[in-house]
Design an enzyme around this catalytic site. Structure first.
Site, PDB file in Angstrom:
ATOM      1  N   GLU A 176     -46.826  10.994 -21.042  1.00  0.00           N
ATOM      2  CA  GLU A 176     -47.644  11.926 -20.272  1.00  0.00           C
ATOM      3  C   GLU A 176     -49.107  11.773 -20.647  1.00  0.00           C
ATOM      4  O   GLU A 176     -49.419  11.326 -21.749  1.00  0.00           O
ATOM      5  CB  GLU A 176     -47.201  13.376 -20.580  1.00  0.00           C
ATOM      6  CG  GLU A 176     -45.758  13.644 -20.220  1.00  0.00           C
ATOM      7  CD  GLU A 176     -45.289  15.044 -20.617  1.00  0.00           C
ATOM      8  OE1 GLU A 176     -45.981  15.713 -21.403  1.00  0.00           O
ATOM      9  OE2 GLU A 176     -44.225  15.450 -20.121  1.00  0.00           O
ATOM     10  N   ASP A 235     -57.389  16.803 -22.059  1.00  0.00           N
ATOM     11  CA  ASP A 235     -58.343  17.313 -23.035  1.00  0.00           C
ATOM     12  C   ASP A 235     -58.753  18.723 -22.626  1.00  0.00           C
ATOM     13  O   ASP A 235     -59.782  18.930 -21.995  1.00  0.00           O
ATOM     14  CB  ASP A 235     -59.562  16.387 -23.091  1.00  0.00           C
ATOM     15  CG  ASP A 235     -60.418  16.663 -24.308  1.00  0.00           C
ATOM     16  OD1 ASP A 235     -59.945  17.382 -25.212  1.00  0.00           O
ATOM     17  OD2 ASP A 235     -61.555  16.162 -24.355  1.00  0.00           O
ATOM     18  N   GLU A 268     -51.598  22.918 -20.647  1.00  0.00           N
ATOM     19  CA  GLU A 268     -53.000  22.719 -21.009  1.00  0.00           C
ATOM     20  C   GLU A 268     -53.883  23.206 -19.859  1.00  0.00           C
ATOM     21  O   GLU A 268     -53.694  22.792 -18.716  1.00  0.00           O
ATOM     22  CB  GLU A 268     -53.204  21.219 -21.242  1.00  0.00           C
ATOM     23  CG  GLU A 268     -54.392  20.857 -22.078  1.00  0.00           C
ATOM     24  CD  GLU A 268     -54.143  20.966 -23.595  1.00  0.00           C
ATOM     25  OE1 GLU A 268     -53.037  21.367 -24.018  1.00  0.00           O
ATOM     26  OE2 GLU A 268     -55.085  20.658 -24.334  1.00  0.00           O
ATOM     27  N   LYS A 307     -42.800  11.035 -25.473  1.00  0.00           N
ATOM     28  CA  LYS A 307     -41.737  11.955 -25.865  1.00  0.00           C
ATOM     29  C   LYS A 307     -40.387  11.305 -25.609  1.00  0.00           C
ATOM     30  O   LYS A 307     -40.217  10.597 -24.607  1.00  0.00           O
ATOM     31  CB  LYS A 307     -41.798  13.236 -25.019  1.00  0.00           C
ATOM     32  CG  LYS A 307     -43.008  14.103 -25.236  1.00  0.00           C
ATOM     33  CD  LYS A 307     -42.992  15.259 -24.245  1.00  0.00           C
ATOM     34  CE  LYS A 307     -44.209  16.152 -24.432  1.00  0.00           C
ATOM     35  NZ  LYS A 307     -44.335  17.122 -23.344  1.00  0.00           N
ATOM     36  N   CYS A 354     -77.740  41.672 -48.463  1.00  0.00           N
ATOM     37  CA  CYS A 354     -78.354  42.992 -48.644  1.00  0.00           C
ATOM     38  C   CYS A 354     -77.432  44.141 -48.248  1.00  0.00           C
ATOM     39  O   CYS A 354     -77.771  45.301 -48.439  1.00  0.00           O
ATOM     40  CB  CYS A 354     -79.665  43.077 -47.871  1.00  0.00           C
ATOM     41  SG  CYS A 354     -79.435  43.200 -46.089  1.00  0.00           S
ATOM     42  N   CYS A 362     -78.909  40.122 -39.379  1.00  0.00           N
ATOM     43  CA  CYS A 362     -79.146  41.132 -40.406  1.00  0.00           C
ATOM     44  C   CYS A 362     -80.429  41.831 -39.967  1.00  0.00           C
ATOM     45  O   CYS A 362     -81.478  41.202 -39.856  1.00  0.00           O
ATOM     46  CB  CYS A 362     -79.342  40.482 -41.780  1.00  0.00           C
ATOM     47  SG  CYS A 362     -79.994  41.658 -42.992  1.00  0.00           S
ATOM     48  N   CYS A 410     -84.600  42.270 -46.274  1.00  0.00           N
ATOM     49  CA  CYS A 410     -83.450  41.539 -46.827  1.00  0.00           C
ATOM     50  C   CYS A 410     -83.965  40.368 -47.656  1.00  0.00           C
ATOM     51  O   CYS A 410     -84.755  39.562 -47.185  1.00  0.00           O
ATOM     52  CB  CYS A 410     -82.569  41.037 -45.684  1.00  0.00           C
ATOM     53  SG  CYS A 410     -81.255  39.936 -46.235  1.00  0.00           S
TER      54      CYS A 410
END
Ligand SMILES: [Zn+2]
Length: 710
Positions: A127, A131, A184, A318, A438, A451, A456
């Site tokens: 097969e 992707d 897929e 397979k 921090c 942040c 900081c």
């Protein structure tokens, strides 16, 4: 009597509801028919207006009578604008990965071994390895109930609402059975090109798989609906499964209405036996071949793959017979009865050992994978940026996973995919809730976490590193290590402290001598003389690098005051009037300039005597070499001395250096260049000929440049 009245009354009330339910069933049937014709056969049976009318009527009724909404309602194809999170879902089938081979020979050996072991008493399928994104569909009594990503193979994320928008996936099978199908999800090449060309360069996706992965995880299913995703199903499991081979499974999946890939080849003793089996199964579109054709088929398929309308990254072989599969069994990770042939070897495979959190000067939080050292194209790689949570989600990456890594554009290391899930039980990595430096709670803006604490210590350190960098204020000696030491000693808390701090205090720390401290002091003093363009680009204003800073200055903002004034009065148009300055850049520039922290930074640096206006005497040549280190080698025809060429570089913002190192930006190579040329090409330093150099600075090679005579 009362009973009879009640009965009549009640009956009169249920009638309209029954009628509504019936109308909804009729609308569903009609819309499903119209959608099938449109999506699967590209035929419109009615006008768009008629279709919309039916569709809107059903949506309206579903809103009013949700109790009658069918689980396979055709309204789900357009998705919803409601945000959905992706709850975890425990797979009921093993979602295993396949063993991989990177050469056709390895696959051929695998075939031969299996053939020998079973005395040719077996057959195979080959097969296409699509992707895309691995997906498991769970049907209950014929209805699609869950669509789940592979996750770690045991637990995945449920993305059902998004998958339901895909026209090729049946919401109801042709039979009311319980079934699990694996396949897929992918995006065609042409659709990828079209969608990507609408994106800006920053947002563009690297390949169809990345775009499909993003689409599958959109929070609003209405957004997924706009991406024309497809799916091929290649495995199926159901109760009372009696199939004796893979061909029968594929045949059943197809008959139930699931999309199967017709580009599959079937190999048995000879081609006519194969044809017979396929015809029996009603799979005439598949290729029927004999064992002796395997090698040639692999070769052809490898050559033809570029012509396919979707991307494949290999082939999957397979064993066809279920009894042989059972006999061959499984290793810890893979079935022994299948193997994936990957067309191109990944550049390296390695294991993610940990994920570290970096906080940048703007507060942006970046997860970075620390991997087992791996060599990719000659470079050792140990750290790879993972960009943000979304990127990690798309990869479904967990600590301990084996990953395939590459160097994008041959430079920046990137994780391409997870090739093997960890067996430590780790699930997809999640960003921490608070800043590891921090402790402030992180905030999410767009795809990134930040942040928010301007004090900081990590943010301040990164701000200092950026400011002193050689491509910015270029303060030699103020390296990351020195900055860390100065922070530790409490000598530097923010950028302006660089100009007031007593560096002699460093003498108390190991590694610093009188000489290095004095060089440091000189470098800091020298940086006070940097031109405005350098100072402006070193402030760390968003999107204002050297090029943008120079554009702003040339566009009329000759000093910081004119810029601050424009920001105060929010005169966006003054910035957007400049060529190459967009509204988004202007807005973020103004936001930053209007913040009290930035105003304070500018005031303090100005008090230290840094240049905040363009000086007239400065060269008005375009600073095309700004921040670059140039080395010159060999003899030059158009310059009577090397110094004259160096002067041309410096006039344009560049720096002349005498030797080639990895920090050299460009090597100008004249005639008879020697070892420096070799070293530059070895280090990948850009090499420019004298002719190219003259073109760059807009000089004519025909007129040799003589030194000015006083
Ligand atoms: Zn922080």
């Amino acid at each position: 009597m009362a009973l009879i009245v009640f009965f009549i009354y009640n009956k009169a009330m249920t009638n309209p509801l029954e009628m509504i339910e019936q109308e909804m069933r009729d609308l569903e049937a009609r819309l499903t028919e119209l959608q099938r014709a449109y999506y699967l056969d590209s035929r419109s049976l009615v006008s768009d207006q008629q279709y919309d009318k039916l569709f809107d009527r059903l949506s309206h009724l579903e809103e009013l009578y949700p109790q009658f909404k069918a689980p396979d309602s055709p309204t789900q194809r357009v998705g919803s604008d409601l945000n959905s999170d992706f709850p975890e879902f425990r797979h009921t089938i093993p979602v295993l990965s396949l063993d991989k081979a990177y050469s056709a020979q390895t696959v051929l050996d695998w075939f031969s071994k299996a053939q020998a072991k079973f005395s040719n008493n077996l057959s195979f399928v080959l097969e296409e390895k699509i992707d895309g994104i691995s997906m498991v569909l769970y049907y209950e009594k014929g209805l699609l109930m869950h669509a789940v990503t592979r996750g770690n193979g045991i637990i995945g994320n449920e993305v059902t609402q998004n998958i339901k928008t895909m026209p090729s996936i049946p919401l109801r099978l042709n039979e009311p059975i319980d079934l699990v199908a694996r396949g897929e999800v992918y995006l065609g090449k042409a659709d990828f090109e079209r969608l990507n060309s609408e994106k800006g360069e920053d947002e563009a996706y690297a390949n169809p798989r990345n775009l499909a992965a993003g689409a599958v995880r959109r929070q609003k299913s209405s957004e997924t609906a706009r991406i024309p995703l497809s799916m091929f199903v290649y495995e199926g499991f159901w109760d009372g499964m009696e199939s004796t081979d893979h061909i029968a499974i594929l045949s059943r999946l197809k008959a139930l209405g699931l999309p199967t890939n017709p580009h599959i080849a079937y190999f048995s003793l000879n081609a006519s036996l194969s044809r017979q089996r396929l015809d029996e199964a009603g799979l005439n579109e598949m290729k029927a071949l004999g064992f002796s054709d395997i090698e040639q088929y692999i070769r052809e398929k490898t050559e033809q793959r570029k012509a396919l309308p979707y991307e494949i990254d290999g082939l999957v072989a397979k064993v066809n017979e279920i009894r042989v599969r059972e006999e061959l069994g499984y290793t810890e990770h893979h079935p022994r009865w299948a193997i994936a042939y990957k067309f191109e070897a990944p550049q390296a495979e390695t294991v993610v050992q940990s994920i570290e959190i970096q906080v940048g000067r703007t507060g942006r939080v970046t997860p970075v994978a620390r991997v087992q050292k791996a060599n990719v194209g000659g470079a050792d790689i140990q750290r790879i940026t993972l960009h943000n949570q979304q990127y990690i989600n798309e990869l479904e990456l967990a600590i301990g996973d084996t990953v395939s890594i590459s160097r994008r554009g041959d430079v920046i290391p990137a994780v391409e995919s997870v090739t093997e899930k960890n067996n430590l039980g780790n699930t997809t990595y999640q960003m921490p809730k608070s800043c590891p430096f921090c402790g402030s709670g992180l905030v999410k803006i767009g795809a990134h976490h930040f942040c928010p604490n301007t004090q900081c210590k990590e943010r301040v350190k990164q701000k200092l590193i950026f400011f002193c960098d050689r491509s910015q204020m270029d303060i030699e000696g103020l390296s990351t290590k020195t900055i860390e030491d100065l922070i530790k000693l409490g000598l530097i808390k923010d950028v302006p402290d660089i100009y007031t701090c007593d560096f002699k205090a460093l003498l108390s720390v190991g590694g610093y001598g009188e000489r290095s401290v004095s060089l440091l002091e000189k470098a800091v003093e020298k940086s006070r003389q940097n031109p405005y363009v350098k100072v402006l680009s070193s402030l760390g204003l968003p999107e204002i690098g050297k090029k943008a800073a120079s554009t702003l200055i040339k566009g009329g903002f000759k000093d910081i005051d004119s810029l601050l004034e424009a920001a105060s009065s929010n005169a966006i148009e003054k910035v957007t009037a400049i060529d190459q300055m967009g509204e988004k850049t202007a807005r973020s520039l103004f936001d930053s300039l209007n913040s009290p922290q930035m105003r304070q930074l500018i005031d303090e640096l100005r008090n230290q005597g840094l240049h905040f206006s363009e000086e007239e005497k400065q060269s008005d040549l375009e600073q095309i070499f700004s921040g670059q280190a140039w080395c010159i080698t060999g003899s030059l025809d158009s310059f009577s001395s090397r110094e004259l060429a160096e002067a041309e570089i410096e006039k344009r913002g560049g720096k002349a250096v005498s030797s080639v190192s990895s920090r050299t930006s460009v090597l100008l190579a004249g005639k008879n260049a020697g070892s420096k040329l070799d070293k530059a090409s070895e280090l990948g330093v850009k090499i420019v000929s004298e002719k190219e150099f003259l073109d760059l600075i807009g000089m004519d090679a025909a007129s040799p440049i003589e030194p000015d005579l006083f």
